[in-house]
Design an enzyme around this catalytic site. Structure first.
Site, mmCIF file in Angstrom:
data_model
loop_
_atom_site.group_PDB
_atom_site.id
_atom_site.type_symbol
_atom_site.label_atom_id
_atom_site.label_comp_id
_atom_site.label_asym_id
_atom_site.label_seq_id
_atom_site.Cartn_x
_atom_site.Cartn_y
_atom_site.Cartn_z
ATOM 1 N N ASP A 176 0.859 -0.929 -0.041
ATOM 2 C CA ASP A 176 -0.097 0.037 -0.098
ATOM 3 C C ASP A 176 0.835 1.162 0.207
ATOM 4 O OD1 ASP A 176 -3.082 0.318 1.004
ATOM 5 O OD2 ASP A 176 -2.029 2.085 0.940
ATOM 6 N N TYR A 185 -14.961 5.672 -13.512
ATOM 7 C CA TYR A 185 -14.733 4.416 -12.687
ATOM 8 C C TYR A 185 -15.055 3.540 -13.647
ATOM 9 C CZ TYR A 185 -15.090 1.127 -8.902
ATOM 10 O OH TYR A 185 -14.990 0.007 -7.792
#
Length: 256
Positions: free
Chosen positions: A37, A155
């Protein structure tokens, strides 16, 4: 100490709701999980919460999946530590909520960079490892939005592009013994969705989604994680180029 016999799984976006659930299930399935991450602290917190549930202690690394040098450094470190990569789960994702007419170009670019370019960069960097070991698995986290445009334009477009990329990966990487599949969830209650700027009534949104699905229930992160773990494992050794919808049936056309 590293276990040279362990299967190694990398999960990007591991600090998020879906990524953390995926990492936990992969760890319970016996993978040596590498939590990746950009927010290392978030990934460290996940590692601490799942460490006692995993067969092997999870590893945490940070990387920016949109940056080719950062991605290459990540794969180099995985190669140095483990010498193999058995499962790559591209779970890192962003969604910028805005109508097409008002959508900032920067939001479009960021969405495409994280959701599509990131998986491409990671897979490209991993090819030498896969070629050497003669096997591997990629699981990309898409969305039900890819089939119906149910989300905003950037998206929906990114998740449709990711499905196309997944199928191309399956064809190109298949001769190396590498499988590539996508998991496409519907709305999942995670911090990612709860913090969206357009969500003012979470309870009402959940109720609408539950009523919309044939199974009349919401998808949980563990449902997505179970699907990913199956596709990453040898139990799915002859499944490639597929999209597995984890949607409680909401990917189906409505009865009219």
């Amino acid at each position: 100490m590293n276990n040279p016999l362990a299967r190694v799984a990398v999960v990007t976006g591991a600090g998020g709701g879906l990524g953390s659930a995926i990492a936990q299930e992969l760890g319970a399935d016996g993978f040596q999980v590498v939590l990746v991450d950009r927010d290392r602290a978030a990934a460290e917190a996940v590692a601490g919460s799942i460490g006692d549930k995993a067969v092997l202690q999870p590893c945490v690394l940070s990387a920016d999946v949109t940056d080719a040098e950062s991605v290459q450094a990540l794969v180099n470190e995985i190669t140095r530590r483990y010498g193999r990569l058995d499962a790559l789960v591209n779970s890192a994702g962003v969604e910028r909520v805005s109508a097409l007419e008002q959508a900032p170009e920067a939001d479009w670019d960021l969405t495409m960079d994280v959701n599509v370019k990131g998986p491409m960069l990671l897979c490209r960097a991993a090819v030498p490892l896969w070629r050497a070991q003669g096997s591997g698995s990629v699981v990309n986290i898409s969305s039900r939005a890819w089939i119906g445009g149910s989300a905003n334009s950037s998206y929906s477009a990114s998740k449709a592009a990711l499905v196309g990329l997944t199928k191309s990966m399956a064809v190109e990487l298949g001769p190396l013994g590498v499988r590539a599949n996508a998991v496409a969830p519907s709305f999942v209650r995670t911090p990612f969705n709860e913090q969206r700027s357009d969500v003012t009534d979470m309870a009402g949104m959940i109720e609408r989604y539950e009523a919309f699905t044939p199974l009349r229930r919401l998808v949980d992160p563990v449902d997505v994680a179970n699907a990913v773990t199956f596709l990453a494992s040898e139990r799915a050794r002859n499944i490639t180029g597929e999209v597995l919808h984890v949607c409680a049936g909401s990917q189906l056309p409505p009865i009219v």
